[in-house]
Design a protein around this motif. Structure first.
Motif, PDB file in Angstrom:
ATOM      1  N   GLU A  25     -12.624   7.363  39.626  1.00 26.77           N
ATOM      2  CA  GLU A  25     -11.786   7.003  40.771  1.00 26.77           C
ATOM      3  C   GLU A  25     -10.367   6.657  40.339  1.00 26.77           C
ATOM      4  OE1 GLU A  25     -13.769   3.752  42.690  1.00 26.77           O
ATOM      5  OE2 GLU A  25     -15.465   5.000  43.317  1.00 26.77           O
ATOM      6  N   ASP A  26     -10.248   6.056  39.149  1.00 29.98           N
ATOM      7  CA  ASP A  26      -8.932   5.668  38.627  1.00 29.98           C
ATOM      8  C   ASP A  26      -8.293   6.746  37.762  1.00 29.98           C
ATOM      9  OD1 ASP A  26      -9.312   3.271  39.868  1.00 29.98           O
ATOM     10  OD2 ASP A  26      -9.312   2.044  38.047  1.00 29.98           O
ATOM     11  N   SER A  27      -8.939   7.915  37.662  1.00 30.08           N
ATOM     12  CA  SER A  27      -8.447   9.033  36.836  1.00 30.08           C
ATOM     13  C   SER A  27      -8.180   8.592  35.401  1.00 30.08           C
ATOM     14  CB  SER A  27      -7.179   9.641  37.444  1.00 30.08           C
ATOM     15  OG  SER A  27      -7.446  10.141  38.720  1.00 30.08           O
ATOM     16  N   ARG A  28      -9.147   7.908  34.825  1.00 34.72           N
ATOM     17  CA  ARG A  28      -9.030   7.473  33.431  1.00 34.72           C
ATOM     18  C   ARG A  28     -10.379   7.632  32.760  1.00 34.72           C
ATOM     19  NH1 ARG A  28      -7.426   1.573  32.671  1.00 34.72           N
ATOM     20  NH2 ARG A  28      -6.054   1.785  34.421  1.00 34.72           N
ATOM     21  N   SER A  29     -10.392   7.513  31.444  1.00 37.70           N
ATOM     22  CA  SER A  29     -11.652   7.601  30.709  1.00 37.70           C
ATOM     23  C   SER A  29     -12.385   6.257  30.788  1.00 37.70           C
ATOM     24  CB  SER A  29     -11.386   7.946  29.240  1.00 37.70           C
ATOM     25  OG  SER A  29     -10.715   6.870  28.606  1.00 37.70           O
ATOM     26  N   VAL A  30     -13.669   6.281  30.498  1.00 35.93           N
ATOM     27  CA  VAL A  30     -14.446   5.040  30.457  1.00 35.93           C
ATOM     28  C   VAL A  30     -13.895   4.141  29.353  1.00 35.93           C
ATOM     29  CG1 VAL A  30     -16.731   4.045  30.050  1.00 35.93           C
ATOM     30  CG2 VAL A  30     -16.508   6.091  31.447  1.00 35.93           C
ATOM     31  N   SER A  31     -13.503   4.734  28.236  1.00 36.88           N
ATOM     32  CA  SER A  31     -12.926   3.972  27.135  1.00 36.88           C
ATOM     33  C   SER A  31     -11.659   3.247  27.577  1.00 36.88           C
ATOM     34  CB  SER A  31     -12.621   4.900  25.963  1.00 36.88           C
ATOM     35  OG  SER A  31     -11.987   4.195  24.931  1.00 36.88           O
ATOM     36  N   SER A  32     -10.793   3.951  28.286  1.00 32.68           N
ATOM     37  CA  SER A  32      -9.559   3.352  28.781  1.00 32.68           C
ATOM     38  C   SER A  32      -9.861   2.229  29.773  1.00 32.68           C
ATOM     39  CB  SER A  32      -8.690   4.429  29.445  1.00 32.68           C
ATOM     40  OG  SER A  32      -7.590   3.847  30.085  1.00 32.68           O
ATOM     41  N   LEU A  33     -10.837   2.443  30.641  1.00 35.95           N
ATOM     42  CA  LEU A  33     -11.228   1.408  31.605  1.00 35.95           C
ATOM     43  C   LEU A  33     -11.776   0.187  30.874  1.00 35.95           C
ATOM     44  CD1 LEU A  33     -11.731   0.384  34.486  1.00 35.95           C
ATOM     45  CD2 LEU A  33     -13.927   1.598  34.422  1.00 35.95           C
ATOM     46  N   ALA A  34     -12.610   0.398  29.863  1.00 34.91           N
ATOM     47  CA  ALA A  34     -13.172  -0.722  29.097  1.00 34.91           C
ATOM     48  C   ALA A  34     -12.057  -1.516  28.408  1.00 34.91           C
ATOM     49  CB  ALA A  34     -14.173  -0.207  28.072  1.00 34.91           C
ATOM     50  N   THR A  35     -11.086  -0.824  27.831  1.00 34.60           N
ATOM     51  CA  THR A  35      -9.958  -1.502  27.194  1.00 34.60           C
ATOM     52  C   THR A  35      -9.192  -2.323  28.220  1.00 34.60           C
ATOM     53  OG1 THR A  35      -9.768   0.227  25.534  1.00 34.60           O
ATOM     54  CG2 THR A  35      -7.825  -1.163  25.869  1.00 34.60           C
ATOM     55  N   TYR A  36      -8.951  -1.743  29.390  1.00 33.22           N
ATOM     56  CA  TYR A  36      -8.254  -2.442  30.465  1.00 33.22           C
ATOM     57  C   TYR A  36      -9.020  -3.705  30.869  1.00 33.22           C
ATOM     58  CZ  TYR A  36      -6.804  -3.523  35.222  1.00 33.22           C
ATOM     59  OH  TYR A  36      -6.393  -4.174  36.360  1.00 33.22           O
ATOM     60  N   LEU A  37     -10.329  -3.576  31.080  1.00 41.77           N
ATOM     61  CA  LEU A  37     -11.134  -4.720  31.518  1.00 41.77           C
ATOM     62  C   LEU A  37     -11.183  -5.816  30.454  1.00 41.77           C
ATOM     63  CD1 LEU A  37     -14.057  -2.797  33.256  1.00 41.77           C
ATOM     64  CD2 LEU A  37     -12.207  -4.081  34.370  1.00 41.77           C
ATOM     65  N   LEU A  38     -11.316  -5.423  29.190  1.00 37.15           N
ATOM     66  CA  LEU A  38     -11.325  -6.412  28.110  1.00 37.15           C
ATOM     67  C   LEU A  38      -9.970  -7.108  27.983  1.00 37.15           C
ATOM     68  CD1 LEU A  38     -13.389  -4.448  25.478  1.00 37.15           C
ATOM     69  CD2 LEU A  38     -14.074  -6.572  26.620  1.00 37.15           C
ATOM     70  N   THR A  39      -8.899  -6.352  28.173  1.00 37.12           N
ATOM     71  CA  THR A  39      -7.561  -6.926  28.114  1.00 37.12           C
ATOM     72  C   THR A  39      -7.374  -7.935  29.241  1.00 37.12           C
ATOM     73  OG1 THR A  39      -6.685  -4.915  27.126  1.00 37.12           O
ATOM     74  CG2 THR A  39      -5.093  -6.397  28.133  1.00 37.12           C
ATOM     75  N   LYS A  40      -7.777  -7.548  30.447  1.00 31.77           N
ATOM     76  CA  LYS A  40      -7.637  -8.435  31.598  1.00 31.77           C
ATOM     77  C   LYS A  40      -8.477  -9.699  31.440  1.00 31.77           C
ATOM     78  CE  LYS A  40      -5.120  -7.123  34.855  1.00 31.77           C
ATOM     79  NZ  LYS A  40      -3.776  -7.677  35.011  1.00 31.77           N
ATOM     80  N   SER A  41      -9.598  -9.600  30.744  1.00 30.28           N
ATOM     81  CA  SER A  41     -10.465 -10.766  30.568  1.00 30.28           C
ATOM     82  C   SER A  41      -9.894 -11.756  29.555  1.00 30.28           C
ATOM     83  CB  SER A  41     -11.858 -10.328  30.107  1.00 30.28           C
ATOM     84  OG  SER A  41     -11.825  -9.949  28.746  1.00 30.28           O
ATOM     85  N   GLY A  42      -8.919 -11.322  28.770  1.00 35.11           N
ATOM     86  CA  GLY A  42      -8.337 -12.171  27.739  1.00 35.11           C
ATOM     87  C   GLY A  42      -9.077 -12.089  26.419  1.00 35.11           C
ATOM     88  N   LEU A  43     -10.170 -11.353  26.372  1.00 32.40           N
ATOM     89  CA  LEU A  43     -10.965 -11.265  25.148  1.00 32.40           C
ATOM     90  C   LEU A  43     -10.188 -10.632  24.007  1.00 32.40           C
ATOM     91  CD1 LEU A  43     -13.681 -11.728  23.779  1.00 32.40           C
ATOM     92  CD2 LEU A  43     -14.386  -9.490  24.608  1.00 32.40           C
ATOM     93  N   LEU A  44      -9.421  -9.580  24.290  1.00 31.92           N
ATOM     94  CA  LEU A  44      -8.679  -8.919  23.209  1.00 31.92           C
ATOM     95  C   LEU A  44      -7.629  -9.842  22.611  1.00 31.92           C
ATOM     96  CD1 LEU A  44      -8.243  -5.260  24.486  1.00 31.92           C
ATOM     97  CD2 LEU A  44      -9.910  -6.169  22.896  1.00 31.92           C
ATOM     98  N   ASP A  45      -6.970 -10.654  23.445  1.00 29.32           N
ATOM     99  CA  ASP A  45      -5.979 -11.594  22.916  1.00 29.32           C
ATOM    100  C   ASP A  45      -6.641 -12.606  21.995  1.00 29.32           C
ATOM    101  OD1 ASP A  45      -3.855 -10.409  24.210  1.00 29.32           O
ATOM    102  OD2 ASP A  45      -4.040 -11.679  25.980  1.00 29.32           O
ATOM    103  N   LYS A  46      -7.837 -13.074  22.364  1.00 32.22           N
ATOM    104  CA  LYS A  46      -8.552 -14.019  21.506  1.00 32.22           C
ATOM    105  C   LYS A  46      -8.904 -13.362  20.179  1.00 32.22           C
ATOM    106  CE  LYS A  46     -10.455 -16.539  25.378  1.00 32.22           C
ATOM    107  NZ  LYS A  46     -11.619 -16.803  26.207  1.00 32.22           N
ATOM    108  N   CYS A  47      -9.350 -12.121  20.217  1.00 33.05           N
ATOM    109  CA  CYS A  47      -9.704 -11.414  18.983  1.00 33.05           C
ATOM    110  C   CYS A  47      -8.478 -11.200  18.107  1.00 33.05           C
ATOM    111  CB  CYS A  47     -10.358 -10.071  19.301  1.00 33.05           C
ATOM    112  SG  CYS A  47     -12.006 -10.211  20.000  1.00 33.05           S
ATOM    113  N   ARG A  48      -7.357 -10.825  18.702  1.00 40.26           N
ATOM    114  CA  ARG A  48      -6.133 -10.605  17.918  1.00 40.26           C
ATOM    115  C   ARG A  48      -5.678 -11.891  17.242  1.00 40.26           C
ATOM    116  NH1 ARG A  48      -4.296  -7.444  22.688  1.00 40.26           N
ATOM    117  NH2 ARG A  48      -4.710  -5.294  22.164  1.00 40.26           N
TER     118      ARG A  48
END
Length: 68
Positions: A25-48
């Motif tokens: 629906e968003d014209s993106r890959s599942v990988s891209s969507l997962a990255t977006y969702l993880l980024t929005k959750s703040g998890l990636l910032d914590k990992c970095r």
């Protein structure tokens, strides 16, 4: 460009299908969507932040010192 890692996730089939539909629906890959969702959750910032300090999150969800 920042280096990218690879993650394999095993999901229940209904979650996988929901993510695939959402991504389409968003014209993106599942990988891209997962990255977006993880980024929005703040998890990636914590990992970095953790990895910049010389630590890594391992499978058991524990934080371990990286020997450099």
């Amino acid at each position: 460009m920042a280096s990218r890692g690879r993650v394999t996730a095993y999901l229940p089939e209904e979650i996988q299908k929901a993510l695939e539909e959402w991504a389409e629906e968003d014209s993106r890959s599942v990988s891209s969507l997962a990255t977006y969702l993880l980024t929005k959750s703040g998890l990636l910032d914590k990992c970095r932040k953790v990895t910049r300090l010389g630590y890594a999150i391992v499978r058991s969800r524990k934080v371990c010192k990286i020997n450099r």
